[in-house]
Design a protein around this motif. Sequence first.
Motif, PDB file in Angstrom:
ATOM      1  N   GLU A 141       2.989  -2.640  -5.541  1.00  0.00           N
ATOM      2  CA  GLU A 141       2.536  -1.275  -5.793  1.00  0.00           C
ATOM      3  C   GLU A 141       2.373  -1.000  -7.288  1.00  0.00           C
ATOM      4  N   PRO A 142       3.349  -1.385  -8.119  1.00  0.00           N
ATOM      5  CA  PRO A 142       3.184  -1.142  -9.561  1.00  0.00           C
ATOM      6  C   PRO A 142       1.937  -1.803 -10.133  1.00  0.00           C
ATOM      7  N   ASP A 143       1.638  -3.015  -9.693  1.00  0.00           N
ATOM      8  CA  ASP A 143       0.429  -3.680 -10.183  1.00  0.00           C
ATOM      9  C   ASP A 143      -0.814  -2.893  -9.799  1.00  0.00           C
ATOM     10  N   ILE A 144      -0.870  -2.441  -8.563  1.00  0.00           N
ATOM     11  CA  ILE A 144      -2.020  -1.675  -8.090  1.00  0.00           C
ATOM     12  C   ILE A 144      -2.167  -0.390  -8.894  1.00  0.00           C
ATOM     13  N   GLU A 145      -1.047   0.294  -9.133  1.00  0.00           N
ATOM     14  CA  GLU A 145      -1.108   1.556  -9.867  1.00  0.00           C
ATOM     15  C   GLU A 145      -1.556   1.342 -11.306  1.00  0.00           C
ATOM     16  N   VAL A 146      -1.040   0.303 -11.951  1.00  0.00           N
ATOM     17  CA  VAL A 146      -1.432   0.028 -13.344  1.00  0.00           C
ATOM     18  C   VAL A 146      -2.930  -0.213 -13.432  1.00  0.00           C
ATOM     19  N   VAL A 147      -3.459  -1.021 -12.528  1.00  0.00           N
ATOM     20  CA  VAL A 147      -4.892  -1.305 -12.550  1.00  0.00           C
ATOM     21  C   VAL A 147      -5.688  -0.031 -12.279  1.00  0.00           C
ATOM     22  N   ALA A 148      -5.295   0.715 -11.252  1.00  0.00           N
ATOM     23  CA  ALA A 148      -6.030   1.926 -10.881  1.00  0.00           C
ATOM     24  C   ALA A 148      -6.051   2.949 -12.015  1.00  0.00           C
ATOM     25  N   ARG A 149      -4.936   3.074 -12.744  1.00  0.00           N
ATOM     26  CA  ARG A 149      -4.847   4.069 -13.816  1.00  0.00           C
ATOM     27  C   ARG A 149      -5.513   3.598 -15.105  1.00  0.00           C
ATOM     28  N   THR A 150      -5.786   2.288 -15.207  1.00  0.00           N
ATOM     29  CA  THR A 150      -6.270   1.741 -16.474  1.00  0.00           C
ATOM     30  C   THR A 150      -7.768   1.497 -16.492  1.00  0.00           C
ATOM     31  N   VAL A 151      -8.330   0.998 -15.408  1.00  0.00           N
ATOM     32  CA  VAL A 151      -9.747   0.628 -15.419  1.00  0.00           C
ATOM     33  C   VAL A 151     -10.629   1.878 -15.423  1.00  0.00           C
ATOM     34  N   PRO A 152     -11.836   1.779 -16.000  1.00  0.00           N
ATOM     35  CA  PRO A 152     -12.677   2.968 -16.203  1.00  0.00           C
ATOM     36  C   PRO A 152     -13.550   3.380 -15.020  1.00  0.00           C
ATOM     37  N   ALA A 175      -2.348   7.282   2.314  1.00  0.00           N
ATOM     38  CA  ALA A 175      -1.860   8.411   1.525  1.00  0.00           C
ATOM     39  C   ALA A 175      -1.155   7.936   0.259  1.00  0.00           C
ATOM     40  N   ARG A 176      -0.357   6.881   0.390  1.00  0.00           N
ATOM     41  CA  ARG A 176       0.342   6.345  -0.770  1.00  0.00           C
ATOM     42  C   ARG A 176      -0.646   5.724  -1.758  1.00  0.00           C
ATOM     43  N   LEU A 177      -1.641   5.020  -1.252  1.00  0.00           N
ATOM     44  CA  LEU A 177      -2.651   4.434  -2.128  1.00  0.00           C
ATOM     45  C   LEU A 177      -3.366   5.511  -2.931  1.00  0.00           C
ATOM     46  N   LYS A 178      -3.610   6.630  -2.294  1.00  0.00           N
ATOM     47  CA  LYS A 178      -4.276   7.732  -3.001  1.00  0.00           C
ATOM     48  C   LYS A 178      -3.422   8.229  -4.157  1.00  0.00           C
ATOM     49  N   LEU A 180      -1.401   6.483  -5.817  1.00  0.00           N
ATOM     50  CA  LEU A 180      -1.385   5.431  -6.829  1.00  0.00           C
ATOM     51  C   LEU A 180      -2.664   5.419  -7.660  1.00  0.00           C
ATOM     52  N   GLY A 181      -3.657   6.211  -7.222  1.00  0.00           N
ATOM     53  CA  GLY A 181      -4.910   6.284  -7.966  1.00  0.00           C
ATOM     54  C   GLY A 181      -6.034   5.450  -7.399  1.00  0.00           C
ATOM     55  N   VAL A 182      -5.811   4.874  -6.220  1.00  0.00           N
ATOM     56  CA  VAL A 182      -6.834   4.043  -5.583  1.00  0.00           C
ATOM     57  C   VAL A 182      -7.912   4.934  -4.976  1.00  0.00           C
ATOM     58  N   ALA A 183      -9.175   4.547  -5.165  1.00  0.00           N
ATOM     59  CA  ALA A 183     -10.294   5.352  -4.671  1.00  0.00           C
ATOM     60  C   ALA A 183     -10.804   4.887  -3.318  1.00  0.00           C
ATOM     61  N   VAL A 184     -10.739   3.574  -3.056  1.00  0.00           N
ATOM     62  CA  VAL A 184     -11.298   2.993  -1.831  1.00  0.00           C
ATOM     63  C   VAL A 184     -10.339   1.947  -1.293  1.00  0.00           C
ATOM     64  N   VAL A 185     -10.178   1.913   0.018  1.00  0.00           N
ATOM     65  CA  VAL A 185      -9.367   0.875   0.643  1.00  0.00           C
ATOM     66  C   VAL A 185     -10.185   0.231   1.758  1.00  0.00           C
ATOM     67  N   ILE A 186     -10.118  -1.089   1.859  1.00  0.00           N
ATOM     68  CA  ILE A 186     -10.836  -1.808   2.915  1.00  0.00           C
ATOM     69  C   ILE A 186      -9.837  -2.521   3.812  1.00  0.00           C
ATOM     70  N   TYR A 187     -10.242  -2.714   5.072  1.00  0.00           N
ATOM     71  CA  TYR A 187      -9.427  -3.393   6.077  1.00  0.00           C
ATOM     72  C   TYR A 187     -10.260  -4.510   6.718  1.00  0.00           C
ATOM     73  N   PRO A 188     -10.595  -5.552   5.956  1.00  0.00           N
ATOM     74  CA  PRO A 188     -11.554  -6.545   6.423  1.00  0.00           C
ATOM     75  C   PRO A 188     -11.064  -7.436   7.560  1.00  0.00           C
ATOM     76  N   ARG A 189      -9.767  -7.493   7.810  1.00  0.00           N
ATOM     77  CA  ARG A 189      -9.254  -8.347   8.888  1.00  0.00           C
ATOM     78  C   ARG A 189      -8.835  -7.569  10.120  1.00  0.00           C
ATOM     79  N   LEU A 190      -8.848  -6.258  10.050  1.00  0.00           N
ATOM     80  CA  LEU A 190      -8.295  -5.445  11.132  1.00  0.00           C
ATOM     81  C   LEU A 190      -8.995  -5.675  12.465  1.00  0.00           C
ATOM     82  N   LEU A 191     -10.297  -5.426  12.520  1.00  0.00           N
ATOM     83  CA  LEU A 191     -10.993  -5.481  13.804  1.00  0.00           C
ATOM     84  C   LEU A 191     -11.089  -6.903  14.342  1.00  0.00           C
ATOM     85  N   THR A 192     -11.282  -7.880  13.451  1.00  0.00           N
ATOM     86  CA  THR A 192     -11.322  -9.270  13.903  1.00  0.00           C
ATOM     87  C   THR A 192      -9.997  -9.672  14.531  1.00  0.00           C
TER      88      THR A 192
END
Length: 257
Positions: A141-152, A175-178, A180-192
């Motif tokens: 989670e900390p890695d994700i938040e750092v990237v989300a808050r830092t990239v333009p 909700a937690r990802l939001k 953390l500053g994440v804008a988009v989340v994908i679930y590429p393995r879910l339906l398969t």
Amino acid sequence: TLLGYSDVGLMGFELNLAAVTRLAACCTLPLLADADTGYGNAVNVFHTTRSFEQAGVAGLMIEDQTWPKRCGHMQGKEVIPAEEMVEKLHAACDARRHSEFVVKARTDAFATHGLSEVIRRLTLYAEAGADLLFADALVSEPDIEVVARTVPKPLCVNMGFGIRTRATTPLISPARLKTLGVAVVIYPRLLTACAIRGMQHGITALREAMQSPTVVERPELAVSFEELNALVGFAELEAREHRYTPRLAAKSPMQAV
């Protein structure tokens, strides 16, 4: 799912484009296509982008792995120089005919170079024109938040199966990802993954039915014939068939006699 093999770069440009074209033709939702590494250098990326946009998708993703690439959550990945990826993104942005077409830039540098390189690369990719950024296989989670808050530019993350954990990126709620500053989340393995489990349950139920002296029904394991036809638009096809079926001409009075 198309070839029945692992995600290790066996599916090339033409197979991918053909699959994407069929999906775009039957789906009313905006689709974001995965164009892997763009299938070559920047010139190839230009052609890939132009072809995928023409196929009818709303955007595509280009990644900075070497070819053949592999799933971002597998071992053994390698990445190309950031400067080479920047030129691929310049080509992708130049190739698109409509400004609304989304160019998504993915980096797999975390596994090979660490978090600071992820941030450096995604910043360069944003400056090159990417609309959406993607750091695959971050492990906390900390890695994700750092990237989300830092990239333009807006950040996308991969939650994989969505409803079960895995050994790499932790399973985090939308909700937690939001937060953390994440804008988009994908679930590429879910339906398969769900489809495979459903097939396994279906085969098990069929085996049990074959061993039973009486009829065994398990309606909770399968959609009905009517649901299946509704899902694939049979009513619309039926209406079209009715519309274009020739009508027999009415008999004249002479013919009636």
